[in-house]
Design a protein around this motif. Sequence first.
Motif, PDB file in Angstrom:
ATOM      1  N   GLN A   1     144.314  79.098   1.617  1.00 41.44           N
ATOM      2  CA  GLN A   1     145.732  79.144   1.035  1.00 41.44           C
ATOM      3  C   GLN A   1     146.520  77.837   1.087  1.00 41.44           C
ATOM      4  N   ILE A   2     146.334  77.456   2.306  1.00 35.59           N
ATOM      5  CA  ILE A   2     147.183  76.099   2.514  1.00 35.59           C
ATOM      6  C   ILE A   2     146.816  74.945   1.758  1.00 35.59           C
TER       7      ILE A   2
ATOM      8  N   THR B   1     144.221  76.831   6.668  1.00 43.34           N
ATOM      9  CA  THR B   1     143.549  77.921   5.842  1.00 43.34           C
ATOM     10  C   THR B   1     143.529  77.568   4.296  1.00 43.34           C
TER      11      THR B   1
ATOM     12  N   ILE C   1     135.003  81.741   9.367  1.00 42.68           N
ATOM     13  CA  ILE C   1     136.210  80.786   9.656  1.00 42.68           C
ATOM     14  C   ILE C   1     136.245  79.507   8.905  1.00 42.68           C
TER      15      ILE C   1
ATOM     16  N   PHE D   1     141.080  69.129  20.416  1.00 42.49           N
ATOM     17  CA  PHE D   1     142.443  68.840  19.602  1.00 42.49           C
ATOM     18  C   PHE D   1     143.330  70.139  19.748  1.00 42.49           C
TER      19      PHE D   1
ATOM     20  N   LEU E   1     147.860  75.181  -1.441  1.00 43.10           N
ATOM     21  CA  LEU E   1     149.198  74.355  -1.880  1.00 43.10           C
ATOM     22  C   LEU E   1     149.186  72.776  -2.035  1.00 43.10           C
TER      23      LEU E   1
ATOM     24  N   TRP F   1     143.669  79.184  20.480  1.00 44.72           N
ATOM     25  CA  TRP F   1     142.453  79.240  19.721  1.00 44.72           C
ATOM     26  C   TRP F   1     141.905  77.599  19.411  1.00 44.72           C
ATOM     27  N   ILE F   2     141.797  76.964  20.688  1.00 44.72           N
ATOM     28  CA  ILE F   2     141.510  75.499  20.799  1.00 44.72           C
ATOM     29  C   ILE F   2     139.915  75.403  20.891  1.00 44.72           C
ATOM     30  N   THR F   3     139.338  74.883  19.949  1.00 47.00           N
ATOM     31  CA  THR F   3     137.809  74.656  20.006  1.00 47.00           C
ATOM     32  C   THR F   3     137.593  73.644  21.117  1.00 47.00           C
TER      33      THR F   3
ATOM     34  N   GLY G   1     150.771  78.219  13.486  1.00 45.46           N
ATOM     35  CA  GLY G   1     149.537  78.029  13.015  1.00 45.46           C
ATOM     36  C   GLY G   1     149.394  77.255  11.635  1.00 45.46           C
ATOM     37  N   SER G   2     149.603  77.846  10.653  1.00 44.90           N
ATOM     38  CA  SER G   2     149.907  77.163   9.264  1.00 44.90           C
ATOM     39  C   SER G   2     150.967  76.168   9.263  1.00 44.90           C
TER      40      SER G   2
ATOM     41  N   LEU H   1     146.558  71.762  18.715  1.00 50.76           N
ATOM     42  CA  LEU H   1     147.864  71.665  17.761  1.00 50.76           C
ATOM     43  C   LEU H   1     148.574  73.192  17.877  1.00 50.76           C
ATOM     44  N   THR H   2     147.497  74.233  17.494  1.00 49.74           N
ATOM     45  CA  THR H   2     148.001  75.146  17.342  1.00 49.74           C
ATOM     46  C   THR H   2     148.741  76.110  18.088  1.00 49.74           C
TER      47      THR H   2
ATOM     48  N   TYR I   1     140.017  77.760   9.605  1.00 51.39           N
ATOM     49  CA  TYR I   1     140.585  76.737  10.567  1.00 51.39           C
ATOM     50  C   TYR I   1     140.882  75.499   9.911  1.00 51.39           C
ATOM     51  N   GLU I   2     141.429  74.523  10.379  1.00 50.39           N
ATOM     52  CA  GLU I   2     141.552  73.248  10.061  1.00 50.39           C
ATOM     53  C   GLU I   2     142.422  73.408   8.726  1.00 50.39           C
TER      54      GLU I   2
ATOM     55  N   LYS J   1     134.999  86.209  19.304  1.00 52.74           N
ATOM     56  CA  LYS J   1     134.973  85.622  17.810  1.00 52.74           C
ATOM     57  C   LYS J   1     134.069  86.643  17.071  1.00 52.74           C
TER      58      LYS J   1
HETATM   59  C1  LIG Z   1     137.758  79.932  16.100  1.00 54.27           C
HETATM   60  C2  LIG Z   1     138.902  79.265  15.616  1.00 54.27           C
HETATM   61  C3  LIG Z   1     138.938  77.627  16.070  1.00 54.27           C
HETATM   62  C4  LIG Z   1     139.921  77.007  16.054  1.00 54.27           C
HETATM   63  N1  LIG Z   1     140.221  75.706  16.642  1.00 54.27           N
HETATM   64  C5  LIG Z   1     141.441  75.107  16.720  1.00 54.27           C
HETATM   65  C6  LIG Z   1     141.353  73.657  17.184  1.00 54.27           C
HETATM   66  O1  LIG Z   1     140.493  73.177  17.680  1.00 54.27           O
HETATM   67  N2  LIG Z   1     142.638  73.131  17.277  1.00 54.27           N
HETATM   68  C7  LIG Z   1     143.766  73.650  16.779  1.00 54.27           C
HETATM   69  O2  LIG Z   1     144.696  72.968  16.955  1.00 54.27           O
HETATM   70  N3  LIG Z   1     143.706  74.965  16.034  1.00 54.27           N
HETATM   71  C8  LIG Z   1     142.241  75.650  15.994  1.00 54.27           C
HETATM   72  N4  LIG Z   1     142.611  76.876  15.409  1.00 54.27           N
HETATM   73  C9  LIG Z   1     143.577  77.345  14.714  1.00 54.27           C
HETATM   74  C10 LIG Z   1     143.529  77.654  13.172  1.00 54.27           C
HETATM   75  O3  LIG Z   1     143.485  75.982  12.682  1.00 54.27           O
HETATM   76  C11 LIG Z   1     144.755  78.249  12.686  1.00 54.27           C
HETATM   77  O4  LIG Z   1     144.518  79.635  13.116  1.00 54.27           O
HETATM   78  C12 LIG Z   1     144.974  78.132  11.292  1.00 54.27           C
HETATM   79  O5  LIG Z   1     145.460  77.164  10.985  1.00 54.27           O
HETATM   80  C13 LIG Z   1     145.866  79.397  10.618  1.00 54.27           C
HETATM   81  O6  LIG Z   1     146.869  79.742  11.699  1.00 54.27           O
HETATM   82  P1  LIG Z   1     147.368  81.171  11.801  1.00 54.27           P
HETATM   83  O7  LIG Z   1     145.889  81.680  12.446  1.00 54.27           O
HETATM   84  O8  LIG Z   1     148.395  81.133  12.735  1.00 54.27           O
HETATM   85  O9  LIG Z   1     147.574  81.811  10.512  1.00 54.27           O
HETATM   86  P2  LIG Z   1     149.123  81.842   9.942  1.00 54.27           P
HETATM   87  O10 LIG Z   1     149.642  80.604   9.832  1.00 54.27           O
HETATM   88  O11 LIG Z   1     149.886  83.055  10.367  1.00 54.27           O
HETATM   89  O12 LIG Z   1     148.686  82.508   8.352  1.00 54.27           O
HETATM   90  C14 LIG Z   1     148.228  83.929   8.086  1.00 54.27           C
HETATM   91  C15 LIG Z   1     147.846  83.877   6.436  1.00 54.27           C
HETATM   92  O13 LIG Z   1     149.244  83.549   5.995  1.00 54.27           O
HETATM   93  C16 LIG Z   1     148.541  82.476   4.971  1.00 54.27           C
HETATM   94  N5  LIG Z   1     149.865  81.594   4.913  1.00 54.27           N
HETATM   95  C17 LIG Z   1     150.494  81.193   5.936  1.00 54.27           C
HETATM   96  N6  LIG Z   1     151.500  80.329   5.323  1.00 54.27           N
HETATM   97  C18 LIG Z   1     151.307  80.142   4.051  1.00 54.27           C
HETATM   98  C19 LIG Z   1     152.221  79.574   3.247  1.00 54.27           C
HETATM   99  N7  LIG Z   1     153.214  78.577   3.324  1.00 54.27           N
HETATM  100  N8  LIG Z   1     151.907  79.652   1.846  1.00 54.27           N
HETATM  101  C20 LIG Z   1     150.425  80.545   1.509  1.00 54.27           C
HETATM  102  N9  LIG Z   1     149.950  81.298   2.363  1.00 54.27           N
HETATM  103  C21 LIG Z   1     150.393  81.048   4.030  1.00 54.27           C
HETATM  104  C22 LIG Z   1     147.803  81.866   5.464  1.00 54.27           C
HETATM  105  O14 LIG Z   1     146.778  81.020   4.517  1.00 54.27           O
HETATM  106  C23 LIG Z   1     146.796  83.130   6.042  1.00 54.27           C
HETATM  107  O15 LIG Z   1     146.270  83.679   5.213  1.00 54.27           O
HETATM  108  C24 LIG Z   1     141.145  77.564  15.494  1.00 54.27           C
HETATM  109  C25 LIG Z   1     141.158  78.885  15.028  1.00 54.27           C
HETATM  110  C26 LIG Z   1     140.151  79.729  15.297  1.00 54.27           C
HETATM  111  C27 LIG Z   1     139.973  81.150  14.931  1.00 54.27           C
END
Ligand SMILES: Cc1cc2nc3c(=O)[nH]c(=O)nc-3n(C[C@H](O)[C@H](O)[C@H](O)COP(=O)(O)OP(=O)(O)OC[C@H]3O[C@@H](n4cnc5c(N)ncnc54)[C@H](O)[C@@H]3O)c2cc1C
Length: 385
Positions: A360-361, A358, A351, A120, A364, A153-155, A128-129, A122-123, A355-356, A198
């Motif tokens: 924090q999100i 955070t 993790i 999947f 919200l 970061w796509i699993t 990310g968030s 998306l990121t 992932y899926e 990782k």
């Molecule tokens: C091992 C691994 C596997 C993954 N697998 C997949 C996958 O299969 N497919 C896919 O699409 N993605 C995948 N991801 C991506 C993962 O879902 C994202 O990394 C995650 O959603 C967070 O995004 P970011 O790392 O950009 O953090 P950021 O969005 O940069 O956030 C950084 C920090 O700020 C906080 N934050 C951000 N916005 C807000 C807000 N509005 N209010 C409060 N706090 C906030 C966050 O909670 C976090 O603490 C994977 C990541 C990893 C590490």
Amino acid sequence: MSILSQEQKAIQQAAKEFVAKVIIPNAAKFDKSGEFPMLLLEASKPSNIFAMAVPKEFGGLNYDALTQALVLEEWGYGCAGMGTTLAASVLSMDSVLIAGTDEQKRRYFKPMLNAEIGSFGLTEPGAGSDAAAGTATAVKKGDEYILNGTKCWITNGGFATVYVIFANTDPAAGVKGISAFIVERGLPGFTIGTTDHKLGIRASNTVELLLKDVHVPATNLLGKEGEGMKIAMKTLDMARPAIAALSVGIAQRALDTCVAHVHARFPGKPFPGQTLQFKLADMQILVEAARETLHQAMQLRDAGVPYSKESAICKTFCSDVAMQVSATAVSLMGSYGYTSELGKYMRDSKIMQIYEGTNQIQRLVISRAVLAHAPAASAAQKAGK
Ligand SMILES: Cc1cc2nc3c(=O)[nH]c(=O)nc-3n(C[C@H](O)[C@H](O)[C@H](O)COP(=O)(O)OP(=O)(O)OC[C@H]3O[C@@H](n4cnc5c(N)ncnc54)[C@H](O)[C@@H]3O)c2cc1C
């Protein structure tokens, strides 16, 4: 305790046996090497478990949500990295279940019947968030879309046969221009970039996906143009409890490891000191409460009742429990804990909170749901008293 049917108990038992035979004996090796355990896919063929979410009419096992959670808890108990491989494949299938036509489902689910996996995407590096900030594009030309962009970061990305990829068909429309596509492995211009190093879940594969002028048939569009973000959000609602299930498995494993250590270190006696005993009791309370929270969300989903808030709650609570219980288990075991396999459970737990979406999100999302159902103001409050 959730009441499980005979069939669910049998599936849970089969998962325990598979985990004991295939996953646990190989977990430390793949955690150390960071390689993808191909043997897991081969060993899964007889049970067809990678098709557990595939409906019967497409040849799958058609497990309900609670049964899927039972299996994923066992896989999380054995190795959350290998559990992530299964969970992420189901995650990609959820998008197709939500928005796919029968023909798309038939094509997407076929590899899973052969223990192949999906992914999947998306990121993106800048999204990310805030997934709506993605910059990948899909331009329609005749009966094809041409995809460009980078996913990170796509699993399962390096080993999947099929992918669900999000890209914008109308960048001027922003989030309303994001669309979802089925993309097959091997298309010209679709390559695997860096493999991520990782902290935890090291047996799972996490990579960059590079799309450079990838021609995708227009029939691979999931739903309609512009429905991508809606599909992604619904998919994540459906899939987050899988992370909760892996988390419950990690927490239970950490607790069991700690209890086994207590028996070995203080034979015939309880842990010295009530504080330590109380900690064990608190760990048990947290694990049981986490499992119940997860099962409740799954029962709502199986009953066809809205469960978006409960999905966010169980993902947040269970992953926080995994982190807390695994860290407490290390403390209770002292240096034995610090130098044992418990370190893996702590690393794997982190993790789950990220992932899926955070935690924090998720908070919200939960707070928005709580505020939307705020009780009506009393007459005194309305009068400003
Ligand atoms: C091992 C691994 C596997 C993954 N697998 C997949 C996958 O299969 N497919 C896919 O699409 N993605 C995948 N991801 C991506 C993962 O879902 C994202 O990394 C995650 O959603 C967070 O995004 P970011 O790392 O950009 O953090 P950021 O969005 O940069 O956030 C950084 C920090 O700020 C906080 N934050 C951000 N916005 C807000 C807000 N509005 N209010 C409060 N706090 C906030 C966050 O909670 C976090 O603490 C994977 C990541 C990893 C590490």
